[in-house]
Design an enzyme around this catalytic site. Structure first.
Site, short mmCIF file in Angstrom:
data_model
loop_
_atom_site.label_atom_id
_atom_site.label_comp_id
_atom_site.label_asym_id
_atom_site.label_seq_id
_atom_site.Cartn_x
_atom_site.Cartn_y
_atom_site.Cartn_z
N GLY A 10 53.84 16.99 -6.85
CA GLY A 10 55.14 16.43 -7.20
C GLY A 10 55.06 15.55 -8.42
O GLY A 10 56.06 14.99 -8.87
N ILE A 64 49.64 9.10 -22.99
CA ILE A 64 50.60 9.54 -21.97
C ILE A 64 51.04 10.95 -22.33
O ILE A 64 51.62 11.18 -23.39
CB ILE A 64 51.80 8.57 -21.91
CG1 ILE A 64 51.33 7.14 -21.64
CG2 ILE A 64 52.80 9.03 -20.84
CD1 ILE A 64 50.49 6.95 -20.40
N GLU A 104 47.44 6.48 -9.59
CA GLU A 104 47.27 5.30 -8.73
C GLU A 104 47.72 4.00 -9.39
O GLU A 104 48.23 3.11 -8.71
CB GLU A 104 45.79 5.13 -8.32
CG GLU A 104 44.92 6.36 -8.30
CD GLU A 104 45.22 7.33 -7.19
OE1 GLU A 104 45.45 6.88 -6.05
OE2 GLU A 104 45.23 8.55 -7.45
#
Lengths: 338, 733
Positions: free
Chosen positions: B462, B623, B699
Site C-alpha cells: 500500500g 525522495i 518506518e
C-alpha cells in the site's frame, strides 16, 4: 452465527403473532447491533422477524403538544427532523454524538433503545458473563473494567447501557409505547431499562412477545438551554466513558426546571430526580451545579480501572450544565469542547 | 530524470478505486470450499478432547481438521523457520499437536461448501481442556525477565559517569501491546490446480517467504507451489512472517483435494502478532551546559514462551546523541501469548519514545530549549562504530521543522499557553531509523513496440511500490510512464526480500537500475549495428536512453529510436534479469532522521486531548515520489498519534486473554482526531549510500511522534505521563 430462519412481518399483528409462535425469535429492524451479536455467537435467534417494512416511520405531533416518533424512524432522520431540531435539540445532539453516519442511517428508534451493552466479556463467548450466560459469573468485576458502570451495579453485572439517544430521552421524560398480545401499554422511560440486580440477562421490562411501536416526547423540549456532552477515548466513533444530558429552564438566572441524565455510567441511562429537584429555584451557577453533581453521584462506586469516571462525571456535569445555562451547547460536529 | 523525485499518482490507483485490483480474498475459483477456524479459549494447557461430531453433522460441512486428523506436516523445527523467524525458539505450528500455547490459538479448521455454514459449524466444535497456570502480565513477569546478548557494545563507564553527572534524569516509560490492525483481513485462497500443484493467494508482505515456508512445512517442491499477493490492504509488519491462514488453507486443500478459501476474523487476527509491551528504562546524565556524559537504556519486553522476539530498542540512545559513556540492555519476559512481531519501526517506535521523552525531561531539568539540548548533543558520527554517516541532515530537520511550526514563539514555561478553555502545549522529538538495502533481483522485458515490463517478487503493501518501480524503470529506460507495466507479488518472479524495514525502495530501485543498464548496453549494440548509425562512433559511457531514443550525450543529433534499433536488429524483445549488488561499506553509517513538532490542546477540566498540529521534517535521502512519500509519512504520523493517545490491547490477566480484540474497542484515531499534518522532506543528497541516493521511508515517519505528543502534553499541563496511551483519565488529578 447460527443458521436462522428469516420471515418478514406483513403488519403489526403479524409481527406479534410470529414472535409469540417461536420462543427465542427476534425482531430485526436496522440490525446494527443484533447482526454483530449474531456474528459473535452471542445472540442465537432461531428466527428473525423483519419488521423494517412496518408503517412505523412517522414523526407526528400529539394532542398534548408533544411528538410521537415511530419506532422505525432511522436515527439520522430523527436527528435532522425539523421538529426535533427546533424543539428537542438535546435529542438531536445526543443522536449525533453516537455511532457513525452509516450506522445512524441504518439504526432505528426502537432498536436504539434495545441495543445491548458493549462489555468486552458479554461479547466474548469464551469468557464468563451473567448477562450472556446467567450464572456463569461476571469476569468484568475483577477484570478489565475501565469502561464499566459506577452506579447501580450488582455483584452479578457491572455493564453499561451504550446508547447516547436514550440519555437524552431519559432527560426529556419520554414515554415508550409498546404493543403486545393483549394490547398496548405505555412505559415511562425510567421504567423501560432495568438495573442488573440478580437478573442482568434482562436489559428491559419488555416481555419477549412485546414490541416498541413509538416513543413519545412531552411538550417540554428545553430548546433554549441544553447540552449533550460526551466524553470518550477518541473524538468520534467511541462509546461514552461518561456522557451528560443537561437541560434547564431559566427565569432571570434562576432555575425553574432542570433535567440531568448520565450515560456510560450505569446499566441504564442514569437519572436522579432529587439531583434535579436540588437545582429548582436555585441560581444557575457552578455551586448549584456542583450540588446536583454531588447528589447524582452520591452512591457512585468505582472498580479497579474505572474509578476515574466518578470525578470525570462530576466535571462533565459541571461543564454540561454550564453550557446549558449559557445557551452554548456542545457541538457534535466541532469536536472541541466549549 | 523525468519521473524520479516528482509527484506521481499511484499507477495502481484506478484499479484500486474501481475494484479491478484483486486481493487475496477476491480470487475467484470454481469448486471453492470455505474454511472457518476454531480457536482456544484458554491460555495454556492441552486439548483433552475435541468433539467435532455436531459440526460434521451440519449439511454442507465437508470436514473438520484438528491435530488428530490433519494431513502430514513437517516434524523438524527448521521447516517452520521462515526468513523473519527469531533465531531462538521454535515457531508456532497450527493444528500440530494438543498443546495450547496462547488464548486464541487455532485448534480446528471447519471446511464447508459455504462460508456461512463453516462459520456456524465452527461454533459447534466442543473442546475439553486440561488447563495449566499461565502468565501474561509484563509488570508481574518483569522480575523474571532474562537478559539477552546485545549485539551493541557499551562504551566507557556509564554508571560512573551517571554518578558524576551534574544533572541526572532517570525514569521508566511504558508502551502497551499494540496491534497492527490493517483493514484487510488475513486471508488465503488456495487453488487446487491438480497434479499436486497449488497456487496460494495469500495476504503477505513476502510471497517467496510464504512459498519457502509452505514448501518446507508440507514437503512440496518449489515448482509445485506458487504464492501470489499483488495487492495488500495494509500490513505494517504483520505480514512479514507467514501467518497461520496460509498453512491452514493448504491443509484444507490437501484434505479435500480442492480449492479452499480461509478468511480470518478481526478477533482471530489479534492472536497473530503484535508490538510487544515494553518498559523502557532510561538514565541520562549531563553536564550543566547540556552535554551528555552518560546514556543508559534498558528495555524489558514480552515475548512468547516458544520464541525470543526482540528488536533494537536501546541502541538508538547511544547512536542519536553524543555521549562518551553508553550502556544498553534488553530483557525478555516470556509470557503465554503469541510471539510478538515487527510493527512499524520495531524497536525504534518504542525505544526512541523512551529516549525522546527522557531528553525532554532532561531539557526541563537543564532549563534548556529541547532543540538546543539536542543540538548540544548532536553527533556527526555513528558512535557505535565511530564512523561518519553517508549523509545526516538532522540539523536541517530541526531548523526547517521548527521554522514551519513556529517554534520560536514557544513560551518554555509549562501551562503558559492557552486558547480559551484549552491549555496549549508544544513538544518536539527526534526520529532515527536505519537505511538498509538488501539483495533484490528485477527483470525487464522490453518489446519492440516500446513497452517495458518490470518484474520482481517484492510486495506493495500500500506504500506505492508499483508506482516507484514504474518511475525508476521509465526514467532509466527513457520511456513514458504509461509504457511501463509493473509485476510484483508473485513468487515465480525474480527473487526479492519481504517488504519491511524500509529497505525495499532502495533495494528494488537499484535492481531495476542495474537491469536497465544491461538493456541500455544491448540497445547501444543494436543501434551501433544499424546502417549509417549516428551512434557508430559513440562510447557506452556517453549513451543514455531518453524520450524513447538511444542518444549520445557527447554527440550531435537525436540518436536512434529504441523501437527502430530493435526492429533493425530483428529483436522482438530484450529480456534481462539482474540482482543488485551494494558495495560492502563498513566505513559509513546509513540512517534516516527526522524532527517532529506537535501541538496539543487539552481541556484542563476534562482532560480531553486534541493534537491540533504536527510537523514532521524528514531527511531520508532522495525522495522517489513526493506524493506517495508524503502519504506514507502522514499515515505514519497518524499511527504515532494513535500510539500516543489511543492504542492499547487490553489483556485480562486472570483469563490470559485479549479483551478488546475488535476495532470498535481497540481505538485507532478517526478523522475527528486528525488535524493539520505537515510533511517536510529535507534535501539530503547522498552520493555514498547507493547510486540513486535512496534511503527508504516506511518506518521513519512514526519514530518520535508519540514522544513529541507526550512532551507537548507535558508542556501544556505540567503533567508527565510516561505510560502510553495517554488517555484522559491519566490527566485527571
Amino acid at each position: 452465527m447460527i443458521n436462522f430462519q428469516y420471515a418478514r412481518a406483513t403488519d403489526l399483528a403479524d409481527a406479534l403473532r410470529q414472535i409469540a409462535a417461536e420462543p427465542g425469535a427476534k425482531f430485526i429492524a436496522g440490525g446494527t447491533n443484533l447482526i454483530d451479536l449474531m456474528k459473535e455467537d452471542v445472540e442465537r435467534p432461531p428466527r428473525l422477524i423483519d419488521i423494517s417494512r412496518l408503517p412505523l416511520r412517522e414523526v407526528e405531533q400529539t394532542r398534548h403538544g408533544g411528538l410521537l416518533i415511530g419506532a422505525l424512524v432511522p436515527n439520522s432522520d430523527l436527528a435532522y427532523h425539523p421538529l426535533i431540531e427546533r424543539h428537542y435539540p438535546l435529542l438531536a445532539s445526543a443522536i449525533l454524538a453516537g455511532a457513525s453516519a452509516q450506522l445512524r442511517n441504518m439504526a432505528s428508534t426502537g432498536g436504539n433503545l434495545l441495543q445491548r451493552t458493549r462489555c468486552y466479556y458479554f461479547y466474548d463467548t469464551a469468557t464468563p458473563c451473567n448477562k450472556r450466560t446467567p450464572g456463569s459469573g461476571c469476569a468484568a468485576r475483577y477484570g478489565v473494567n475501565r469502561i464499566h458502570a459506577i452506579l447501580g451495579t450488582s455483584d452479578a453485572c457491572i455493564a453499561t447501557h451504550p446508547s447516547d439517544m436514550c440519555v437524552a430521552l431519559a432527560a426529556l421524560d419520554a414515554q415508550v409505547h409498546v404493543a403486545g398480545p393483549s394490547g398496548g401499554r405505555t412505559l415511562t422511560f425510567a421504567d423501560l431499562h432495568r438495573l442488573p440486580g440478580t437478573t442482568p440477562e434482562r436489559d428491559t421490562n419488555l416481555a419477549a412477545d412485546e414490541i416498541i411501536t413509538a416513543v413519545e416526547l412531552p411538550e417540554r423540549g428545553f430548546a433554549a438551554n441544553y447540552s449533550y456532552l460526551k466524553i470518550r477515548d477518541r473524538l468520534s466513533y467511541a462509546f461514552a466513558l461518561v456522557s451528560v444530558a443537561a437541560a434547564l429552564e431559566l427565569e432571570h438566572g434562576t432555575i425553574k426546571e432542570a433535567r440531568l441524565a448520565l450515560g456510560g455510567v450505569a446499566h441504564k441511562p442514569w437519572r436522579n430526580v432529587s439531583a434535579e429537584a436540588a437545582m429548582r429555584g436555585e441560581p444557575a451557577n457552578r455551586a448549584t451545579f456542583a450540588r446536583a453533581a454531588d447528589a447524582i453521584l452520591r452512591d457512585a462506586k468505582g472498580f479497579a480501572h474505572n474509578a476515574f469516571k466518578i470525578e470525570l462525571a462530576r466535571r462533565a456535569i459541571l461543564r454540561a450544565l454550564s453550557q446549558a445555562a449559557a445557551g452554548t451547547p456542545q457541538s457534535q460536529s466541532v469536536k472541541k469542547i466549549r | 530524470m523525468t519521473y524520479i523525485g516528482t509527484s506521481i499518482s499511484r499507477v495502481d490507483g484506478p484499479a484500486k478505486v474501481t475494484g479491478a485490483a484483486k486481493y487475496a480474498g477476491d480470487t475467484a475459483a470454481s469448486d471453492l470450499a470455505y474454511g472457518a477456524v476454531v480457536t482456544s479459549t484458554i491460555a495454556k494447557g492441552r486439548i483433552a478432547t475435541i468433539d467435532t461430531g455436531a459440526a460434521l453433522r451440519i449439511a454442507g460441512v465437508l470436514d473438520v481438521l484438528t491435530h488428530e486428523n490433519r494431513p502430514r506436516m513437517a516434524r523438524r523445527t527448521a521447516a517452520y523457520k521462515d526468513f523473519v523467524a527469531p533465531e531462538q525458539g521454535s515457531p508456532f505450528r497450527p493444528l500440530y499437536d494438543d498443546k495450547i500455547l496462547f488464548s486464541g490459538q487455532p485448534i480446528a479448521l471447519v471446511l464447508a461448501e459455504e462460508w456461512e455454514i463453516a462459520r456456524f459449524a465452527a461454533t459447534l466444535v466442543r473442546v475439553e481442556y486440561e488447563a495449566e497456570p499461565f502468565a501474561t502480565d509484563l509488570q508481574v513477569e518483569r522480575e523474571r525477565a532474562a537478559a539477552i546478548e546485545q549485539p551493541l557494545k557499551s562504551r566507557g563507564d556509564a554508571d560512573k559517569a551517571y554518578g558524576d553527572a551534574a544533572v541526572r534524569h532517570e525514569a521508566e516509560y511504558f508502551i502497551p501491546i499494540e496491534h497492527h490492525n490493517p483493514i484487510e483481513l488475513y486471508v488465503s485462497t488456495v487453488l487446487w490446480d491438480g497434479d499436486g500443484k497449488l497456487t496460494v493467494h495469500d495476504k503477505t508482505q513476502g510471497v517467496q517467504n510464504v512459498r519457502d515456508y509452505l514448501c518446507g512445512v508440507f514437503s512440496i517442491k518449489p515448482d509445485k507451489l506458487r504464492v501470489m499477493s499483488p495487492f495488500m490492504g495494509g500490513g505494517f509488519g504483520s505480514g512479514l512472517r507467514p501467518q497461520y491462514e496460509a498453512p491452514l488453507a493448504v491443509l484444507g486443500a490437501q484434505a479435500l483435494e480442492r480449492s479452499v478459501r480461509l478468511v480470518l476474523t478481526r478477533q482471530q487476527m489479534f492472536a497473530l502478532c503484535y508490538r510487544p509491551a515494553t518498559i523502557e528504562r532510561l538514565a541520562l546524565g549531563a553536564q550543566s551546559g547540556g552535554t551528555l556524559e552518560s546514556v543508559s537504556h534498558e528495555a524489558i519486553a514480552v515475548t512468547s514462551q516458544y520464541e525470543d522476539f526482540f528488536r533494537n530498542d536501546s541502541g538508538w540512545s547511544g547512536l542519536l546523541y553524543k555521549s562518551a559513556n553508553a550502556k544498553y540492555g534488553h530483557r525478555l519476559a516470556h509470557v503465554d501469548l503469541p510471539t510478538p512481531s515487527d510493527m512499524r519501526a520495531p524497536g525504534a517506535a518504542t525505544g526512541v519514545y523512551g529516549l525522546e521523552c527522557a531528553m525532554d525531561e532532561l531539557a526541563v531539568a537543564l532549563k534548556l530549549d529541547p532543540i538546543e539540548l539536542r543540538l548540544r548533543c548532536y553527533s556527526d558520527r555513528d558512535q557505535h562504530d565511530d564512523v561518519p554517516y553517508t549523509s545526516k541532515k538532522l540539523r536541517e530537520c530541526y531548523r526547517q521543522g521548527a521554522a514551519a511550526f513556529g517554534w520560536d514563539r514557544r513560551n518554555p514555561e509549562q501551562r503558559s499557553m492557552r486558547d480559551g478553555s484549552e491549555l496549549v502545549g508544544w513538544g518536539m522529538a527526534s526520529g532515527v531509523w536505519d537505511a538498509w538495502q538488501v539483495d533484490t533481483a528485477a527483470r525487464i522485458v522490453l518489446t519492440a513496440n516500446g513497452h517495458a515490463e518490470v518484474a520482481s517478487a517484492c510486495s506493495d503493501i500500500g506504500t506505492g511500490t508499483h508506482t516507484i518501480m514504474a518511475q525508476v524503470a521509465a526514467d532509466l529506460l527513457g520511456l513514458p510512464l504509461e509504457a511501463v507495466t509493473v509485476r510484483l507479488g508473485d513468487s515465480t518472479l525474480p527473487k526479492a526480500p519481504v517488504e519491511g524495514g524500509s529497505w525495499l525502495a532502495a533495494s528494488v530501485s537499484h535492481a531495476i537500475a542495474k537491469t536497465a543498464d544491461e538493456i541500455r548496453k544491448e540497445l547501444w549494440q543494436l543501434a551501433k549495428a544499424m546502417p549509417n548509425s549516428p551512434l557508430a562512433a559513440s562510447h557506452l559511457e556517453d549513451i543514455a536512453l531518453v524520450d524513447g531514443r538511444i542518444i549520445d550525450k557527447k554527440g550531435n543529433g537525436g540518436g536512434v529510436p529504441i523501437t527502430d534499433a530493435m526492429r533493425h536488429g530483428r529483436r522482438d524483445r530484450l529480456e534481462c534479469e539482474t540482482t543488485n549488488s551494494f558495495a560492502e561499506d563498513k566505513k559509513h553509517a546509513r540512517n534516516t532522521h527526522s524532527a517532529i513538532f506537535a501541538e496539543v490542546k487539552v481541556d484542563e477540566e476534562l482532560g480531553v486531548i486534541r493534537v491540533t498540529r504536527v510537523v514532521n521534517a524528514v531527511a531520508a535521502g532522495r525522495i522517489l515520489n513526493t506524493k506517495t512519500a508524503r502519504s506514507q509519512i502522514m499515515g505514519a504520523v497518524v499511527g504515532g498519534i494513535g500510539m500516543a493517545l489511543h492504542e492499547e490491547t487490553l489483556i485480562d490477566h486472570t483469563l490470559g486473554r485479549m479483551m478488546n480484540s475488535n476495532i470498535a474497542e481497540y481505538h485507532v484515531p478517526v478523522n475527528a482526531d486528525i488535524h493539520d499534518i505537515e510533511v517536510i522532506f529535507v534535501d539530503e543528497p547522498d552520493e555514498i549510500i547507493n547510486p540513486l541516493g535512496i534511503k527508504g521511508l516506511g518506518e521513519i515517519g512514526i519514530v518520535g511522534v508519540a514522544a513529541a505528543i507526550a512532551n507537548a502534553i507535558y508542556h501544556a499541563t505540567g503533567k508527565r505521563v510516561r505510560d502510553l496511551p495517554i488517555t484522559l483519565d491519566k490527566l485527571l488529578p
